[in-house]
Design a protein around this motif. Structure first.
Motif, short mmCIF file in Angstrom:
data_model
loop_
_atom_site.label_atom_id
_atom_site.label_comp_id
_atom_site.label_asym_id
_atom_site.label_seq_id
_atom_site.Cartn_x
_atom_site.Cartn_y
_atom_site.Cartn_z
N ALA A 186 14.66 32.06 26.44
CA ALA A 186 14.91 33.53 27.01
C ALA A 186 15.98 33.69 27.59
CB ALA A 186 13.44 34.08 27.63
N VAL A 187 16.81 32.75 28.11
CA VAL A 187 17.83 32.96 28.86
C VAL A 187 19.08 31.90 28.43
CG1 VAL A 187 19.14 32.69 31.06
CG2 VAL A 187 16.85 33.81 30.70
N ARG A 188 19.88 32.33 27.65
CA ARG A 188 21.03 31.42 27.31
C ARG A 188 21.94 31.11 28.28
NH1 ARG A 188 24.14 33.49 24.19
NH2 ARG A 188 23.54 35.71 23.97
N ARG A 189 22.50 29.95 28.44
CA ARG A 189 23.67 29.46 29.30
C ARG A 189 24.69 28.91 28.58
NH1 ARG A 189 23.43 24.67 33.72
NH2 ARG A 189 25.74 24.25 34.15
N SER A 190 25.91 29.32 29.10
CA SER A 190 27.04 28.82 28.56
C SER A 190 27.97 28.65 29.92
CB SER A 190 27.86 29.64 27.61
OG SER A 190 28.09 30.99 28.03
N ALA B 258 17.24 40.75 23.27
CA ALA B 258 17.59 42.26 23.23
C ALA B 258 16.56 43.22 22.43
CB ALA B 258 18.99 42.26 22.14
N ALA B 259 15.69 42.70 21.31
CA ALA B 259 14.73 43.37 20.52
C ALA B 259 13.66 43.84 21.53
CB ALA B 259 14.06 42.35 19.52
N SER B 260 13.29 43.26 22.57
CA SER B 260 12.66 43.83 23.54
C SER B 260 13.17 44.55 24.71
CB SER B 260 11.35 42.92 24.09
OG SER B 260 12.23 41.96 24.93
N ARG B 261 14.81 44.60 24.72
CA ARG B 261 15.50 45.44 25.41
C ARG B 261 15.56 44.35 26.75
NH1 ARG B 261 17.49 50.19 24.09
NH2 ARG B 261 17.61 50.97 26.40
N VAL C 278 27.74 34.12 36.51
CA VAL C 278 27.54 35.59 35.97
C VAL C 278 26.40 35.74 35.19
CG1 VAL C 278 28.56 37.02 34.26
CG2 VAL C 278 30.11 35.81 35.71
N LEU C 279 25.29 36.82 35.38
CA LEU C 279 24.16 37.23 34.77
C LEU C 279 24.34 38.43 33.91
CD1 LEU C 279 21.31 36.76 34.09
CD2 LEU C 279 20.62 37.92 36.39
N THR C 280 24.05 38.74 32.68
CA THR C 280 24.38 39.74 31.73
C THR C 280 23.17 39.83 31.07
OG1 THR C 280 25.73 40.96 30.27
CG2 THR C 280 25.62 38.39 29.96
N GLY C 281 23.22 41.03 30.16
CA GLY C 281 21.94 41.17 29.20
C GLY C 281 22.47 41.28 27.86
N GLY C 282 24.10 41.21 27.81
CA GLY C 282 24.55 41.33 26.60
C GLY C 282 25.47 42.91 26.61
N SER C 283 25.51 43.41 25.51
CA SER C 283 26.41 44.54 25.33
C SER C 283 25.70 45.85 25.30
CB SER C 283 27.38 44.28 24.33
OG SER C 283 26.69 44.33 23.01
N GLU C 284 24.39 45.84 25.01
CA GLU C 284 23.86 46.91 24.66
C GLU C 284 22.78 47.49 25.87
OE1 GLU C 284 24.36 48.77 21.91
OE2 GLU C 284 25.78 47.60 21.55
N VAL C 285 22.10 46.53 26.61
CA VAL C 285 21.24 46.64 27.73
C VAL C 285 21.16 45.53 28.53
CG1 VAL C 285 19.29 45.75 26.14
CG2 VAL C 285 18.62 47.22 28.04
N PHE C 286 20.98 45.80 29.92
CA PHE C 286 20.98 44.78 30.91
C PHE C 286 19.55 44.35 31.10
CE2 PHE C 286 20.54 43.45 35.40
CZ PHE C 286 21.40 42.26 35.17
N ALA C 287 18.56 45.31 31.56
CA ALA C 287 17.29 44.65 31.28
C ALA C 287 16.52 45.90 31.55
CB ALA C 287 16.96 43.88 32.49
N ALA C 288 15.29 45.97 30.98
CA ALA C 288 14.38 47.33 30.56
C ALA C 288 13.29 47.27 31.71
CB ALA C 288 13.99 47.50 29.55
N GLY C 289 13.20 46.45 32.78
CA GLY C 289 12.10 46.32 33.61
C GLY C 289 10.86 45.47 33.14
N ALA C 290 9.91 45.77 33.93
CA ALA C 290 8.44 45.25 33.62
C ALA C 290 8.05 45.60 32.41
CB ALA C 290 7.60 45.67 35.00
N ALA D 253 26.35 39.93 38.58
CA ALA D 253 25.58 40.83 37.45
C ALA D 253 26.84 41.65 36.78
CB ALA D 253 24.76 41.92 37.96
N ALA D 254 26.61 41.32 35.22
CA ALA D 254 27.56 41.91 34.42
C ALA D 254 26.82 43.17 33.57
CB ALA D 254 28.34 41.07 33.48
N VAL D 255 26.70 44.46 33.96
CA VAL D 255 25.73 45.27 33.52
C VAL D 255 26.43 46.31 32.35
CG1 VAL D 255 24.20 46.98 34.03
CG2 VAL D 255 24.45 45.35 35.74
N ALA D 256 25.72 46.15 31.02
CA ALA D 256 26.09 47.26 30.14
C ALA D 256 24.79 47.98 29.69
CB ALA D 256 26.71 46.58 29.00
N GLY D 257 24.76 49.06 29.46
CA GLY D 257 23.61 50.01 29.09
C GLY D 257 22.67 50.11 30.39
#
Length: 261
Positions: free
Chosen positions: A8-12, A26-29, A57-69, A103-107
């Protein structure tokens, strides 16, 4: 954690001393369900234990950070279910992270997603980012630290505005309010966050971790108690090899060679 494609979380590790954790639902935001929470806890524990990682650095990608509960899962929960839910473990683990967390936040960063960003030490936002604590619209209140961190960061009246209305805040307004450090173009977000992390990672690790603890004490204690914590941590820093190397390098006008001891 030993990440793979199913995580659920990728590390690099894109830069020296820097770990990048990407919420990968991303499919579930990036809804903060049990799977993603557990994956993030495991990733945080792994990076905290890795001596080669000095900033995260923690990110959700380029479209959404996290949609919450996960509202679908919460809808039929009762009082006892809420008490027994294991979701609160994430917030405790975030508070215990020793290394700087950016936090790196997009969307959208909504509800628990906004609280996730607030729990980080620094926030870099894309110009597409939006933040909100909309829980009041659902008949509940923030439960992951949103009321407390917003009040400490923004002051009572501004926190009341966001929590009682549930309105969305743009990246630019969030920066003006004081809970976003930097706003950058969306295509620059990851690079900007990694550059900031890399700058921190170059600093002596012991001093960085002690400095983080000292700043956090300001949120959690009175001024007198915070000053006592700061003094204690200053004395610990004075005992480090890196302190001796840093001062010697300064006086000798040469680059320091920090060892993390």
């Amino acid at each position: 954690m030993s990440p793979d494609e199913r995580s659920a979380v990728r590390r690099s590790n894109p830069r020296d001393g820097v770990a990048l954790l990407t919420l990968d639902r991303a499919a579930s935001r990036n809804v903060l369900d049990d799977e993603l929470r557990d994956g993030l806890i495991a990733a945080l524990e792994a990076t905290d234990a890795d001596a080669d990682v000095r900033a995260v650095v923690l990110t959700g990608g380029s479209e959404v950070f996290a949609a919450g509960a996960d509202i679908r899962a919460m809808r039929d929960q009762g009082f006892q279910d809420a008490i027994a839910a294991r979701g609160a473990r994430l917030w405790g683990r975030l508070a215990a992270v020793r290394k700087p967390l950016i936090a790196a936040v997009a969307g959208p960063a909504v509800g628990g997603g906004c609280e996730l960003a607030l729990a980080c030490d620094l926030v870099v936002a894309a110009d597409t980012a939006e933040f909100s604590q909309p829980e009041v619209r659902l008949g509940i209140i923030p439960g992951g630290g949103g009321t407390q961190r917003l009040a400490r960061t923004l002051g009572k009246h501004r926190a009341m505005d966001l929590v009682l209305t549930g309105r969305r805040v743009s990246a630019e307004e969030a920066q003006r309010l004081g809970f976003v450090n930097r706003v950058v173009a969306a295509e620059r977000l990851q690079d900007a966050a990694l550059e900031l992390a890399e700058t921190i990672a170059r600093r002596p690790a012991i001093a960085v971790q002690l400095a983080k603890r000292a700043v956090l004490a300001a949120d959690e204690t009175s001024l007198g108690a915070g000053l006592a914590v700061e003094r204690e941590l200053f004395l610990l820093a004075m005992a480090s090899d890196d302190r001796r190397e840093g001062m010697a390098a300064f006086l000798e006008r040469r680059p320091p060679r920090f060892t993390g001891r």
